[in-house]
Scaffold this motif. Structure first.
Motif, PDB file in Angstrom:
ATOM      1  N   SER A  85       0.785  -1.241   0.000  1.00 41.36           N
ATOM      2  CA  SER A  85       0.000   0.000   0.000  1.00 41.36           C
ATOM      3  C   SER A  85       0.816   1.290   0.000  1.00 41.36           C
ATOM      4  CB  SER A  85      -0.928  -0.001   1.226  1.00 41.36           C
ATOM      5  OG  SER A  85      -0.162   0.157   2.403  1.00 41.36           O
ATOM      6  N   THR A 125      -8.545   2.614  -4.540  1.00 40.32           N
ATOM      7  CA  THR A 125      -8.042   3.895  -4.039  1.00 40.32           C
ATOM      8  C   THR A 125      -8.361   5.031  -5.004  1.00 40.32           C
ATOM      9  OG1 THR A 125      -5.996   5.120  -3.610  1.00 40.32           O
ATOM     10  CG2 THR A 125      -5.798   3.224  -5.041  1.00 40.32           C
ATOM     11  N   ASP A 126      -8.441   6.244  -4.462  1.00 43.09           N
ATOM     12  CA  ASP A 126      -8.658   7.411  -5.333  1.00 43.09           C
ATOM     13  C   ASP A 126      -7.452   7.663  -6.243  1.00 43.09           C
ATOM     14  OD1 ASP A 126      -6.888   8.382  -3.412  1.00 43.09           O
ATOM     15  OD2 ASP A 126      -8.078  10.146  -2.879  1.00 43.09           O
ATOM     16  N   GLU A 127      -6.307   7.032  -5.899  1.00 40.84           N
ATOM     17  CA  GLU A 127      -5.098   7.284  -6.697  1.00 40.84           C
ATOM     18  C   GLU A 127      -5.205   6.755  -8.119  1.00 40.84           C
ATOM     19  OE1 GLU A 127      -1.290   6.783  -4.933  1.00 40.84           O
ATOM     20  OE2 GLU A 127      -1.993   7.340  -2.934  1.00 40.84           O
ATOM     21  N   TYR A 153       2.378   1.775  -7.623  1.00 37.55           N
ATOM     22  CA  TYR A 153       1.303   1.394  -6.700  1.00 37.55           C
ATOM     23  C   TYR A 153      -0.069   1.632  -7.335  1.00 37.55           C
ATOM     24  CZ  TYR A 153      -2.244   2.138  -3.093  1.00 37.55           C
ATOM     25  OH  TYR A 153      -3.416   2.120  -2.374  1.00 37.55           O
ATOM     26  N   ASN A 182      -7.406   9.376   1.373  1.00 38.77           N
ATOM     27  CA  ASN A 182      -6.452   9.054   2.453  1.00 38.77           C
ATOM     28  C   ASN A 182      -7.154   8.841   3.790  1.00 38.77           C
ATOM     29  OD1 ASN A 182      -4.802  10.422   0.346  1.00 38.77           O
ATOM     30  ND2 ASN A 182      -3.172  10.029   1.826  1.00 38.77           N
ATOM     31  N   LEU A 193       2.142   9.377   6.264  1.00 40.52           N
ATOM     32  CA  LEU A 193       2.381  10.754   6.735  1.00 40.52           C
ATOM     33  C   LEU A 193       2.002  10.990   8.208  1.00 40.52           C
ATOM     34  CD1 LEU A 193       3.235  13.687   5.894  1.00 40.52           C
ATOM     35  CD2 LEU A 193       0.799  14.130   5.599  1.00 40.52           C
ATOM     36  N   PRO A 208      10.255  14.973   7.873  1.00 42.46           N
ATOM     37  CA  PRO A 208      10.576  15.153   6.451  1.00 42.46           C
ATOM     38  C   PRO A 208       9.354  15.462   5.591  1.00 42.46           C
ATOM     39  CG  PRO A 208      10.514  12.813   6.996  1.00 42.46           C
ATOM     40  CD  PRO A 208      10.179  13.553   8.259  1.00 42.46           C
ATOM     41  N   ARG A 217      -4.220  16.324   0.118  1.00 43.00           N
ATOM     42  CA  ARG A 217      -4.912  15.040   0.234  1.00 43.00           C
ATOM     43  C   ARG A 217      -6.268  15.289   0.889  1.00 43.00           C
ATOM     44  NH1 ARG A 217      -1.469  14.264  -2.805  1.00 43.00           N
ATOM     45  NH2 ARG A 217       0.075  12.583  -2.952  1.00 43.00           N
ATOM     46  N   ASN A 252      -0.270  19.032   2.938  1.00 38.45           N
ATOM     47  CA  ASN A 252       0.561  18.229   3.854  1.00 38.45           C
ATOM     48  C   ASN A 252       1.173  19.080   4.963  1.00 38.45           C
ATOM     49  OD1 ASN A 252       0.043  16.043   2.238  1.00 38.45           O
ATOM     50  ND2 ASN A 252       1.947  16.212   1.069  1.00 38.45           N
ATOM     51  N   ARG A 276       8.933  13.433  -3.715  1.00 42.57           N
ATOM     52  CA  ARG A 276       8.649  12.077  -4.219  1.00 42.57           C
ATOM     53  C   ARG A 276       8.592  12.143  -5.748  1.00 42.57           C
ATOM     54  NH1 ARG A 276       3.038   9.612  -2.104  1.00 42.57           N
ATOM     55  NH2 ARG A 276       4.302   8.830  -0.397  1.00 42.57           N
ATOM     56  N   HIS A 279       5.179  12.832  -7.814  1.00 38.18           N
ATOM     57  CA  HIS A 279       4.295  13.157  -6.676  1.00 38.18           C
ATOM     58  C   HIS A 279       2.959  13.751  -7.129  1.00 38.18           C
ATOM     59  CE1 HIS A 279       4.374  14.950  -2.316  1.00 38.18           C
ATOM     60  NE2 HIS A 279       3.323  14.194  -2.545  1.00 38.18           N
TER      61      HIS A 279
HETATM   62  O1  DAU Z   1      -5.231   8.378  -1.490  1.00 38.63           O
HETATM   63  C1  DAU Z   1      -5.275   7.082  -0.994  1.00 38.63           C
HETATM   64  C2  DAU Z   1      -3.860   6.582  -0.763  1.00 38.63           C
HETATM   65  O2  DAU Z   1      -3.360   7.283   0.372  1.00 38.63           O
HETATM   66  C3  DAU Z   1      -3.803   5.078  -0.539  1.00 38.63           C
HETATM   67  O3  DAU Z   1      -4.210   4.433  -1.715  1.00 38.63           O
HETATM   68  C4  DAU Z   1      -2.376   4.649  -0.169  1.00 38.63           C
HETATM   69  O4  DAU Z   1      -2.357   3.268   0.152  1.00 38.63           O
HETATM   70  C5  DAU Z   1      -1.932   5.438   1.036  1.00 38.63           C
HETATM   71  O5  DAU Z   1      -0.591   5.113   1.341  1.00 38.63           O
HETATM   72  C6  DAU Z   1      -2.053   6.937   0.770  1.00 38.63           C
HETATM   73  O6  DAU Z   1      -1.108   7.358  -0.233  1.00 38.63           O
HETATM   74  P1  DAU Z   1      -0.301   8.744  -0.092  1.00 38.63           P
HETATM   75  O7  DAU Z   1       0.910   8.664  -0.921  1.00 38.63           O
HETATM   76  O8  DAU Z   1      -1.207   9.896  -0.279  1.00 38.63           O
HETATM   77  O9  DAU Z   1       0.049   8.657   1.497  1.00 38.63           O
HETATM   78  P2  DAU Z   1       1.388   8.971   2.304  1.00 38.63           P
HETATM   79  O10 DAU Z   1       1.025   8.912   3.751  1.00 38.63           O
HETATM   80  O11 DAU Z   1       2.535   8.151   1.841  1.00 38.63           O
HETATM   81  O12 DAU Z   1       1.671  10.489   1.913  1.00 38.63           O
HETATM   82  C7  DAU Z   1       0.700  11.510   2.116  1.00 38.63           C
HETATM   83  C8  DAU Z   1       1.287  12.811   1.595  1.00 38.63           C
HETATM   84  O13 DAU Z   1       2.375  13.197   2.451  1.00 38.63           O
HETATM   85  C9  DAU Z   1       1.879  12.700   0.201  1.00 38.63           C
HETATM   86  O14 DAU Z   1       1.643  13.904  -0.502  1.00 38.63           O
HETATM   87  C10 DAU Z   1       3.378  12.533   0.435  1.00 38.63           C
HETATM   88  C11 DAU Z   1       3.609  13.310   1.723  1.00 38.63           C
HETATM   89  N1  DAU Z   1       4.677  12.787   2.600  1.00 38.63           N
HETATM   90  C12 DAU Z   1       4.652  11.479   2.945  1.00 38.63           C
HETATM   91  C13 DAU Z   1       5.623  10.945   3.766  1.00 38.63           C
HETATM   92  C14 DAU Z   1       5.612   9.473   4.134  1.00 38.63           C
HETATM   93  C15 DAU Z   1       5.648  13.648   3.093  1.00 38.63           C
HETATM   94  O15 DAU Z   1       5.661  14.847   2.793  1.00 38.63           O
HETATM   95  N2  DAU Z   1       6.609  13.121   3.909  1.00 38.63           N
HETATM   96  C16 DAU Z   1       6.657  11.799   4.264  1.00 38.63           C
HETATM   97  O16 DAU Z   1       7.578  11.378   5.002  1.00 38.63           O
END
Ligand code: DAU
Ligand code: NAD
Length: 335
Positions: A85, A125-127, A153, A182, A193, A208, A217, A252, A276, A279
């Motif tokens: 995921s 997922t919405d992605e 993913y 999310n 996050l 970070p 999100r 974020n 990322r 992104h």
């Molecule tokens: O939208 C649904 C999706 O949400 C699900 O399908 C995924 O399984 C789930 O992991 C999530 O994906 P995201 O990539 O949106 O979630 P993540 O928590 O990895 O990151 C959320 C946002 O925060 C994204 O814009 C990247 C940013 N981020 C993430 C991490 C881990 C940061 O800025 N710093 C970080 O260390």
């Protein structure tokens, strides 16, 4: 009803199991999980000995094991949460995402056809819709939009959706699909996050933030996701896709600042890091269909949900500690 919940040792699956056991005293759960790094048997230990709950450690790609599971238990409904995921991991190593998210779904669909159950619900997922520009707040993903994925993913999740729809059309497999935004809440693995930032802030480590932190999100409290899936499996129409969203868009950087403020930590902990690759800028969900057709609505106000979530992590330091020191992977099922 007897539910097969795949991926039930992960974040949303574990919340869903709790939701079903609490809401439906006659329902039974069989949880099938491979217990990858993201699967945490600590989450399920409290159900050991519970008559309405069984756990099977299996890989959904293992056809023999999946068929044997369907033969052993008389299953009415499958909800497939099992997946790789995390977007960042899919950029590092796409292959396991294709294996679990695509092949695993195909094996489950074959089992559903072979053993003839009432419903297969795919947690998507919405992605799969790609992203939206930051300067068009009027745009929100709708179910009839075409797929336009950004990461390995999301490409793997979109492939699974297409397989589900193909099985519905070709074999009449009773599938439904939900595409959610999310989630946040208890039991989320601290690589995502919100739990990552809570955990780091508590330890006074730097937080970070990718790029400029302006990516958006749409956040939904996990229990609201559970209630939406529950509505779909009971009242949703087969062959249909339902969007699920919180109508709660946040950048974020604002999420990170809320966490710092709640924990009484300084903003100087924020560190902007390399973005990322690929992104996605903004996700926003139009969930009118599930609201109008099934009468679902998110119940948890974001401020309340965030407060509850931060409290949960503060009150469960052992849960995090056992993840950080790797002890959680040594817990084995004794059922
Ligand atoms: O939208 C649904 C999706 O949400 C699900 O399908 C995924 O399984 C789930 O992991 C999530 O994906 P995201 O990539 O949106 O979630 P993540 O928590 O990895 O990151 C959320 C946002 O925060 C994204 O814009 C990247 C940013 N981020 C993430 C991490 C881990 C940061 O800025 N710093 C970080 O260390
Ligand atoms: P998670 O990573 O916390 O949990 C995934 C679970 O699946 C783990 O218990 C893992 O052990 C299990 N698993 C992985 N590979 C497996 C395999 N081959 N066989 C059996 N089990 C396996 O994920 P999550 O955040 O709970 O997400 C659950 C589902 O919801 C996923 O399908 C994800 O794509 C989707 N989703 C997540 C979010 C979110 O914000 N977290 C939002 C929308 C959709």
């Amino acid at each position: 009803m007897r539910h097969l919940i795949t991926g039930g040792a992960g974040f949303i699956g574990t919340n869903y199991i709790r939701y079903i056991l609490r809401m439906y005293p006659d329902d039974e759960i069989v949880c099938a999980d491979k217990l990858t790094y993201a699967g945490n048997y600590d989450n399920l230990k409290e159900f050991e000995g519970e008559k309405r709950f069984a756990f099977e450690q299996i890989d959904i790609c293992d056809r023999k094991a999946v068929y044997s599971l369907f033969k052993t238990y008389n299953i009415d409904c499958v909800v497939n949460f099992a997946a790789e995921s995390h977007v960042d991991r899919s950029i590092e190593n796409p292959e396991i995402f294709l294996q679990t998210n695509i092949i695993g779904t195909e094996v489950l669909l074959d089992a559903v056809n072979k053993y003839g159950i009432k419903r297969f619900h795919q947690i998507s997922t919405d992605e799969v819709y790609g992203d939206l520009p930051l300067d068009r707040p009027d745009l929100k993903f709708e179910e009839n939009w075409s797929i336009k994925t950004s990461s390995p993913y999301s490409a793997s999740k979109a492939s699974a959706d297409l397989l589900c729809l193909a099985y519905f059309r070709t074999f009449g497999t009773p599938v439904t699909i939900s595409r959610c935004s999310n989630n946040y809440g208890p039991y989320q693995f601290p690589e995502k996050l919100i739990p990552l930032m809570i955990e780091k802030a508590q330890r006074d480590e730097s937080l970070p933030v990718y790029g400029d932190g302006k990516n958006i999100r749409d956040w939904l409290y996990v229990e609201d996701h559970c209630s939406a899936v529950d509505k779909i499996i009971r009242y949703g129409k087969v062959g249909e896709i339902y969007n699920i969203g919180g109508n709660n868009e946040r950048a974020n950087i604002d999420i990170v600042k809320i966490i710092l403020e709640a924990l009484g930590k300084p903003e100087s902990l924020i560190t902007y890091v390399k973005d990322r690759p690929g992104h996605d800028k903004r996700y926003a969900i139009n969930s009118c269909k599930i609201q109008n057709e099934l009468g679902w609505k998110p119940q948890t106000d974001f401020d309340v949900g965030m407060r509850q979530t931060i409290e949960w992590y503060k009150n469960n330091p052992k849960w995090i500690e056992r993840i950080l020191n790797g002890e959680y992977r040594k817990t084995r099922c004794s059922l």
